[in-house]
Design a protein around this motif. Sequence first.
Motif, PDB file in Angstrom:
ATOM      1  N   PRO A  67      15.419  13.279  -1.222  1.00  0.00           N
ATOM      2  CA  PRO A  67      14.310  13.916  -0.484  1.00  0.00           C
ATOM      3  C   PRO A  67      13.353  14.665  -1.397  1.00  0.00           C
ATOM      4  O   PRO A  67      12.145  14.659  -1.167  1.00  0.00           O
ATOM      5  N   GLU A  68      13.897  15.314  -2.451  1.00  0.00           N
ATOM      6  CA  GLU A  68      13.016  16.076  -3.333  1.00  0.00           C
ATOM      7  C   GLU A  68      12.054  15.168  -4.097  1.00  0.00           C
ATOM      8  O   GLU A  68      10.925  15.562  -4.413  1.00  0.00           O
ATOM      9  N   GLU A  69      12.481  13.940  -4.393  1.00  0.00           N
ATOM     10  CA  GLU A  69      11.596  13.013  -5.087  1.00  0.00           C
ATOM     11  C   GLU A  69      10.505  12.499  -4.160  1.00  0.00           C
ATOM     12  O   GLU A  69       9.361  12.284  -4.573  1.00  0.00           O
ATOM     13  N   LEU A  70      10.842  12.294  -2.890  1.00  0.00           N
ATOM     14  CA  LEU A  70       9.853  11.881  -1.906  1.00  0.00           C
ATOM     15  C   LEU A  70       8.852  12.992  -1.621  1.00  0.00           C
ATOM     16  O   LEU A  70       7.655  12.744  -1.462  1.00  0.00           O
ATOM     17  N   GLU A  71       9.324  14.220  -1.596  1.00  0.00           N
ATOM     18  CA  GLU A  71       8.480  15.368  -1.268  1.00  0.00           C
ATOM     19  C   GLU A  71       7.417  15.620  -2.337  1.00  0.00           C
ATOM     20  O   GLU A  71       6.353  16.163  -2.047  1.00  0.00           O
ATOM     21  N   GLU A  72       7.693  15.201  -3.562  1.00  0.00           N
ATOM     22  CA  GLU A  72       6.767  15.484  -4.669  1.00  0.00           C
ATOM     23  C   GLU A  72       5.383  14.881  -4.460  1.00  0.00           C
ATOM     24  O   GLU A  72       4.407  15.344  -5.049  1.00  0.00           O
ATOM     25  N   SER A  73       5.288  13.869  -3.626  1.00  0.00           N
ATOM     26  CA  SER A  73       3.984  13.252  -3.358  1.00  0.00           C
ATOM     27  C   SER A  73       3.011  14.237  -2.732  1.00  0.00           C
ATOM     28  O   SER A  73       1.789  14.037  -2.788  1.00  0.00           O
ATOM     29  N   ASN A  74       3.527  15.300  -2.123  1.00  0.00           N
ATOM     30  CA  ASN A  74       2.679  16.303  -1.478  1.00  0.00           C
ATOM     31  C   ASN A  74       2.273  17.432  -2.427  1.00  0.00           C
ATOM     32  O   ASN A  74       1.530  18.324  -2.038  1.00  0.00           O
ATOM     33  N   TRP A  75       2.770  17.405  -3.646  1.00  0.00           N
ATOM     34  CA  TRP A  75       2.408  18.454  -4.597  1.00  0.00           C
ATOM     35  C   TRP A  75       0.946  18.319  -5.007  1.00  0.00           C
ATOM     36  O   TRP A  75       0.405  17.194  -5.079  1.00  0.00           O
TER      37      TRP A  75
ATOM     38  N   SER B 179       0.816  -1.206   0.000  1.00  0.00           N
ATOM     39  CA  SER B 179       0.000   0.000   0.000  1.00  0.00           C
ATOM     40  C   SER B 179       0.848   1.254   0.000  1.00  0.00           C
ATOM     41  O   SER B 179       0.441   2.292  -0.482  1.00  0.00           O
ATOM     42  N   LYS B 180       2.048   1.143   0.551  1.00  0.00           N
ATOM     43  CA  LYS B 180       2.948   2.296   0.585  1.00  0.00           C
ATOM     44  C   LYS B 180       3.821   2.378  -0.647  1.00  0.00           C
ATOM     45  O   LYS B 180       4.660   3.263  -0.774  1.00  0.00           O
ATOM     46  N   ASP B 181       3.613   1.412  -1.562  1.00  0.00           N
ATOM     47  CA  ASP B 181       4.427   1.386  -2.784  1.00  0.00           C
ATOM     48  C   ASP B 181       5.907   1.282  -2.458  1.00  0.00           C
ATOM     49  O   ASP B 181       6.748   1.862  -3.119  1.00  0.00           O
ATOM     50  N   GLY B 182       6.215   0.516  -1.383  1.00  0.00           N
ATOM     51  CA  GLY B 182       7.606   0.369  -0.971  1.00  0.00           C
ATOM     52  C   GLY B 182       8.451  -0.303  -2.025  1.00  0.00           C
ATOM     53  O   GLY B 182       9.650  -0.130  -2.074  1.00  0.00           O
ATOM     54  N   ARG B 183       7.810  -1.083  -2.900  1.00  0.00           N
ATOM     55  CA  ARG B 183       8.549  -1.777  -3.944  1.00  0.00           C
ATOM     56  C   ARG B 183       9.259  -0.820  -4.875  1.00  0.00           C
ATOM     57  O   ARG B 183      10.297  -1.130  -5.443  1.00  0.00           O
ATOM     58  N   LEU B 184       8.707   0.371  -5.053  1.00  0.00           N
ATOM     59  CA  LEU B 184       9.256   1.284  -6.044  1.00  0.00           C
ATOM     60  C   LEU B 184       9.797   2.569  -5.456  1.00  0.00           C
ATOM     61  O   LEU B 184      10.683   3.187  -6.029  1.00  0.00           O
ATOM     62  N   GLY B 185       9.228   2.998  -4.350  1.00  0.00           N
ATOM     63  CA  GLY B 185       9.586   4.345  -3.977  1.00  0.00           C
ATOM     64  C   GLY B 185      10.152   4.514  -2.591  1.00  0.00           C
ATOM     65  O   GLY B 185      11.313   4.838  -2.419  1.00  0.00           O
ATOM     66  N   GLY B 186       9.323   4.296  -1.549  1.00  0.00           N
ATOM     67  CA  GLY B 186       9.739   4.658  -0.208  1.00  0.00           C
ATOM     68  C   GLY B 186      10.775   3.731   0.385  1.00  0.00           C
ATOM     69  O   GLY B 186      11.336   2.876  -0.270  1.00  0.00           O
ATOM     70  N   GLU B 187      11.008   3.894   1.693  1.00  0.00           N
ATOM     71  CA  GLU B 187      12.031   3.107   2.357  1.00  0.00           C
ATOM     72  C   GLU B 187      11.594   1.656   2.465  1.00  0.00           C
ATOM     73  O   GLU B 187      10.425   1.346   2.665  1.00  0.00           O
ATOM     74  N   GLY B 188      12.563   0.743   2.348  1.00  0.00           N
ATOM     75  CA  GLY B 188      12.265  -0.669   2.515  1.00  0.00           C
ATOM     76  C   GLY B 188      12.143  -0.997   3.995  1.00  0.00           C
ATOM     77  O   GLY B 188      12.704  -0.340   4.865  1.00  0.00           O
TER      78      GLY B 188
END
Length: 413
Positions: free
Chosen positions: A53-61, A21-30
């Motif tokens: 960090p800038e790529e992670l932050e984009e989810s809030n755009w 659900s967190k899409d850990g496979r592709l994006g966030g921390e394992g």
Amino acid sequence: MSNSSSVSTSSSSESTESDRSKDGRLGGEGTSSGVVTSGMPMEVVREVRKDPPEELEESNWPARGGYGWVAADVRDQSSLFRWSRLLHSWLNCTPVMSKGVNGDIVSLERVSAVDRVCHGQEGATEKFFYMYMCHFSQLHVRLPFDDFTMGVLRALNVAPTQLHHNSWAYLQAFRILCESLYLEPTPYAFLYFYDTRPRRPATWLSLISHPSISRLDAFSQSFKHFKDGYFKVVVKEGGKSHFLNADGSTKFPFSWTNNPSRYKDMGVEELSASDKEVVGMLLKFVDKLPTKGLLRVYNSVYPIIDIEGHMAQSGKKKLALFQSLRKEMAAKAKAAGKADVPNLQESVVEVHVHGGTKRKAELLPRPGKGKDVKKIRAAILGSASGAGSASGEKLPEAGLIELPKISSLEARP
């Protein structure tokens, strides 16, 4: 860097579902999860993925508005390639550029978390268009596009990602078939065999074959798992001549359009003389030709041998017709001095010979055709070296002229 922890059997499935659900496979921390072996939970260590960090932050755009004219399944689909490390990893093993072309003409870049494949050029400082991963990995498209491809996109008034992948497969197969017959592929000769029925809201545009005149079968009955594999192709200064006109306008739509062209029952009278020549030649084939087989030729060292092999699979008559048409068109092109016609080369197909004996190629027998197909294939692969000159030089094999070698394994510049 890595972390680890032990979890119970019951928490194992919860952890796995949470990861998904967190899409850990592709994006966030394992994170770590438990695996049960023989009834006992075993510790599994999973590497922590460090994304910028800038790529992670984009989810809030905030999501971009103004695209209500596009179907929801297009607007709602984010890309795997929002992660730069994933894009770089894929590009390291998949060729994108044509042989001999400087890779500096474009920059291949990730998309943001809120970018969608249908989005336009708003806020961009450089011209760009989107491409799907499977354009290159499955359909053997290469950059820059040739005039035929750009002409089809212009005629249809669609961006590259707006044309459905089965339709891209038709385009690729049509080109290789034309080149094998010394014909110049043209956009309207290609579109003569298809209708288009743009839908609203806008979605991927499909080419619909005319049952009575269609000469290519479908690449796939259901082309799946492509929607989330898009990234940016940014045109650099050195690539402007490939993608832009002298006045700075684009040679094909870079972004999705709300008004793709509608084609239905195009008449022969609408075609130019060169279009009619291509259409007339292809209509001499009675049965449909294998689109998948023709696309495999882009990954072949000996394209004509492979094409003739596919023809042979359909029977001796189709192979004989193909060979006859090649011979006729080769003579016609040479007599007219058309050096710019695709496939007009003097080099011949090189046949591998082992220990002075002819190599044999085995094909699976087909009911009523197996022996004939094997005989045809053996004849195609026969080496001319056995009839060489007294000096031992290999003589050309009559009637086999090589296509430009197109390999998906060639390294990018």
